[in-house]
Design an enzyme around this catalytic site. Structure first.
Site, mmCIF file in Angstrom:
data_model
loop_
_atom_site.group_PDB
_atom_site.id
_atom_site.type_symbol
_atom_site.label_atom_id
_atom_site.label_comp_id
_atom_site.label_asym_id
_atom_site.label_seq_id
_atom_site.Cartn_x
_atom_site.Cartn_y
_atom_site.Cartn_z
ATOM 1 N N ASP A 168 38.012 -51.907 55.106
ATOM 2 C CA ASP A 168 37.922 -52.656 56.358
ATOM 3 C C ASP A 168 36.953 -53.817 56.252
ATOM 4 O O ASP A 168 37.178 -54.873 56.838
ATOM 5 C CB ASP A 168 37.518 -51.725 57.510
ATOM 6 C CG ASP A 168 38.719 -50.964 58.034
ATOM 7 O OD1 ASP A 168 39.762 -51.597 58.268
ATOM 8 O OD2 ASP A 168 38.637 -49.736 58.187
ATOM 9 N N GLU A 204 31.499 -51.218 57.723
ATOM 10 C CA GLU A 204 32.848 -51.745 57.454
ATOM 11 C C GLU A 204 33.205 -52.909 58.374
ATOM 12 O O GLU A 204 34.339 -53.366 58.392
ATOM 13 C CB GLU A 204 33.902 -50.635 57.519
ATOM 14 C CG GLU A 204 33.857 -49.777 58.749
ATOM 15 C CD GLU A 204 34.863 -48.626 58.716
ATOM 16 O OE1 GLU A 204 35.761 -48.612 57.870
ATOM 17 O OE2 GLU A 204 34.736 -47.736 59.579
ATOM 18 N N HIS A 258 47.441 -47.647 54.795
ATOM 19 C CA HIS A 258 47.233 -46.197 54.779
ATOM 20 C C HIS A 258 48.253 -45.459 53.945
ATOM 21 O O HIS A 258 47.978 -44.374 53.434
ATOM 22 C CB HIS A 258 47.047 -45.658 56.187
ATOM 23 C CG HIS A 258 45.640 -45.879 56.599
ATOM 24 N ND1 HIS A 258 44.650 -44.983 56.293
ATOM 25 C CD2 HIS A 258 45.034 -46.956 57.121
ATOM 26 C CE1 HIS A 258 43.497 -45.489 56.662
ATOM 27 N NE2 HIS A 258 43.692 -46.690 57.186
ATOM 28 N N CYS A 302 32.810 -46.036 49.896
ATOM 29 C CA CYS A 302 33.931 -45.089 49.954
ATOM 30 C C CYS A 302 35.258 -45.799 50.173
ATOM 31 O O CYS A 302 36.281 -45.165 50.373
ATOM 32 C CB CYS A 302 33.706 -44.025 51.018
ATOM 33 S SG CYS A 302 33.666 -44.681 52.692
HETATM 34 C C1 PEP Z 1 37.272 -48.218 54.559
HETATM 35 O O1 PEP Z 1 37.528 -48.929 55.537
HETATM 36 O O2 PEP Z 1 36.933 -48.670 53.455
HETATM 37 C C2 PEP Z 1 37.382 -46.755 54.661
HETATM 38 C C3 PEP Z 1 36.974 -45.965 53.687
HETATM 39 O O3 PEP Z 1 37.956 -46.264 55.784
HETATM 40 P P1 PEP Z 1 39.539 -46.222 56.040
HETATM 41 O O4 PEP Z 1 40.199 -46.709 54.793
HETATM 42 O O5 PEP Z 1 39.883 -44.822 56.365
HETATM 43 O O6 PEP Z 1 39.705 -47.155 57.184
HETATM 44 MG MG MG Z 2 37.787 -48.052 57.523
#
Ligand code: PEP
Ligand code: MG
Length: 594
Positions: free
Chosen positions: A465, A441, A197, A512
């Protein structure tokens, strides 16, 4: 100025971009400053009382930790803390500390420090490795006692007064968020990976970052100028003038390419006029202005959990409503009818919120995200109400993260219906045509995509994920980063299945996850028929630039490249083949994707 020779440390290209500036070493938990003084005559009992209270507090903390661990983890973890409790109660350590208070008249914190220093030296001298290891336990107990006695609260950003490259072991999302943006030129960390993150945050904030640098915190000197190359994943320490000039040239060239892409046709327009929609990933706390500046045509992912991460408590329904409304109105200004996809709270895993996230043995597989919401329906109801209320101000798409089975989709639908009923009876307006989507995911979701499609209006593939769960490789752990491969055939197969299911049911499918922004990988997802690529806004110009040089027929040809590889090819070999295709097709754009 440093007289050292220039040296380049290779790491993971985490957030593209370049930065040069002085090093600021960010230490999450520094040395605890302990005052040492002689206590006034007759105050010994008070000081002993303080010591006992601190001991009781620490004991209680350990007790709590053990209780949680007993419930959720193995015996081994519990034993460590039981051993800490024993050390805390150890008769000889206790007597020694009390003697320092009574006879030497030392304050309690200094007495603890002195006693532990003696014990540490004894343990360190022992031949038995088991006992030598106990030094760590003693250190741990000492820290707990000293923190309690001194009320120590550490601000790692203290001393950050000029724009700097933040050099750290690793950073949690809240630590990253709390750093003053205007003083951060770049991030260089020992640990972390490209989809942690911190990495996402760095990208969203357009801060170049390199993770997985090993021991950069000990190699870089505070204050020395370093060159950080987030595009290729390298940090140069003690650069000479020649290197600096070369670096500045590189920065200029990349800026020109991005500028050119920005001023051309709408993002995602293909050479033959076709298009792949390019949206932006955003979250509360980042300036939305960047989104249009980079050419996004909508908001493909609004990570609502940052409202929680910033405050570390649940924001009220009204606070949420205001934040969502601002985003929805903003999306509407990008172009008429542009939507904002708001994802409900996705906490857990590496996104821990104090007071909400509980300690779990396997947080990535635990009660996180939609699972948390469905077991805390009041929280979910408030959030869904806030999102619905915002939908009165523009086009909103509601998205559920981390869904693994139909039961969760059905359950979530009942909360949505309940929220609508409440708003209807309170005569509060909301958009009646709100679309509902699900993130794909978890491998189970990809395999269930055909069934999921009956319940939702769109899919959004979260590759961050999806790769982590398919490969059983923590997205934030650089030690397993080599396994974290978007082109692993298992990942590709799941994505193809998902896209095919979406097409069969006539629903929109987007990607995404951060791989959407990778020039080789993201374009491959587009070639498979993904309708939308959603990414950190700063990455849009480069992806757009590549797409503007390709036709749909080119994309079809590109889609076949992995298929033309012999069976048994590795993810890296597939990536290399795709990259070679791209180099051959677009030789003038090599700077962009190499
Ligand atoms: C992902 O898992 O690709 C996603 C877009 O969600 P996050 O990165 O917020 O877990
Ligand atoms: Mg995710």
């Amino acid at each position: 100025m440093s007289n050292r020779r220039p040296s380049t440390v290779a790491g993971l290209a985490t957030a593209r971009g370049y930065a040069s500036g002085p090093v600021f070493i960010y230490r999450s938990d520094g040395e605890i400053p302990v005052p040492e003084y002689i206590i006034a005559d007759g105050r010994e009992d008070d000081e002993l009382l303080r010591l006992n209270r601190a001991r009781e507090d620490v004991h209680r903390d350990l007790e709590g930790l053990i209780a949680v661990l007993k419930e959720r983890a193995g015996r081994g973890d519990v034993r460590i803390f039981e051993c800490h409790q024993m050390l805390l109660e150890d008769e000889s350590l206790r007597r020694e500390t009390e003697r320092h208070i009574r006879e030497d008249r030392l304050n309690a914190a200094a007495a603890v420090k002195k006693t532990i220093a003696g014990a540490r030296a004894q343990f360190a001298r022992m031949n038995d490795p088991y006992f030598r290891e106990r030094v760590r336990d003693i250190d741990d107990i000492e820290r707990r006692l000293l923190k309690t006695l001194t009320g120590y609260e550490h601000n790692p950003a203290e001393g950050l007064t000029v724009p700097s490259i933040i050099v750290a072991d690793d950073l949690t999302p809240s630590e990253t968020v709390q750093l003053p943006r205007e003083l951060v030129l770049g991030f260089a960390t020992n640990g972390g990976s490209t989809t942690s993150h911190v990495a996402l945050l760095a990208r969203a904030l357009a801060i170049p970052a390199v993770c997985g640098l090993g021991d950069i915190t000990s190699r870089a000197e505070p204050g020395e100028t370093v060159l950080l190359d987030g595009t290729n994943g390298a940090v140069t320490l003690s650069p000479d003038e020649g290197l600096r000039i070369q670096f500045e040239d590189l920065v200029r060239r990349q800026r020109e390419i991005a500028e050119e892409a920005r001023t051309g046709k709408p993002a995602g327009t293909l050479k033959d006029g076709g298009e792949v929609l390019i949206y932006a990933n955003v979250h509360p706390g980042i300036p939305l202005a960047g989104v249009t500046e980079y050419g996004a045509r909508g908001i493909g992912l609004y990570r609502s959990e940052y409202l929680w991460l910033d405050k570390e408590t649940e924001p009220t329904e009204d606070e949420q409503f205001e934040a969502y409304k601002r985003t929805v109105i903003y999306a509407g200004k990008i172009r008429p009818g542009a939507s904002a996809t708001i994802r409900v709270l996705d906490i857990g895993g590496d996104k821990l919120v104090r007071g909400i996230s509980t300690k779990e043995a396997n947080p990535f597989l635990g009660n996180r995200s939609i699972r948390y919401l469905l077991t805390h329906r009041d929280v979910m109801l408030r959030q869904v109400r806030a999102i619905l209320r915002a939908s009165a101000f523009g086009k909103v798409k509601l998205m559920y993260p981390m869904v693994s089975c139909i039961e969760e989709l059905r359950d979530a639908a009942t909360v949505l219906e309940a929220a609508k009923r409440e708003l209807d009876s309170e005569k509060i307006p909301y958009g009646k045509d709100i679309q509902v989507g699900v993130m794909i995911e978890i491998p189970a979701a990809a395999l269930n995509a055909d069934d999921f499609a009956r319940y939702v209006d769109f899919f959004s593939i979260g590759t961050n994920d999806l790769i982590q769960y398919t490969m059983a490789a923590d997205r934030g752990n650089d030690a397993v980063a080599h396994l974290y491969q978007p082109f692993n055939p298992a990942v590709v197969r799941l994505i193809r299945e998902t896209v095919a299911a979406a097409k069969r049911h006539g629903i929109q499918v987007s990607v995404c996850g951060e791989s959407a922004a990778d020039p080789i990988v993201g374009i491959y997802w587009a070639s498979l028929g993904v309708d939308v690529l959603s990414m950190s806004a700063t990455y849009i110009p480069v992806i757009s630039k590549i797409l503007s040089n390709l036709t749909r027929a080119d994309l079809d040809e590109y889609a076949k490249v992995p298929d033309s590889m012999p069976r048994g090819s590795t993810a890296q070999e597939i990536f290399d083949a795709c990259q070679q295709w791209m180099v051959k097709k677009l030789p003038d754009l090599q700077d962009v994707f190499l």
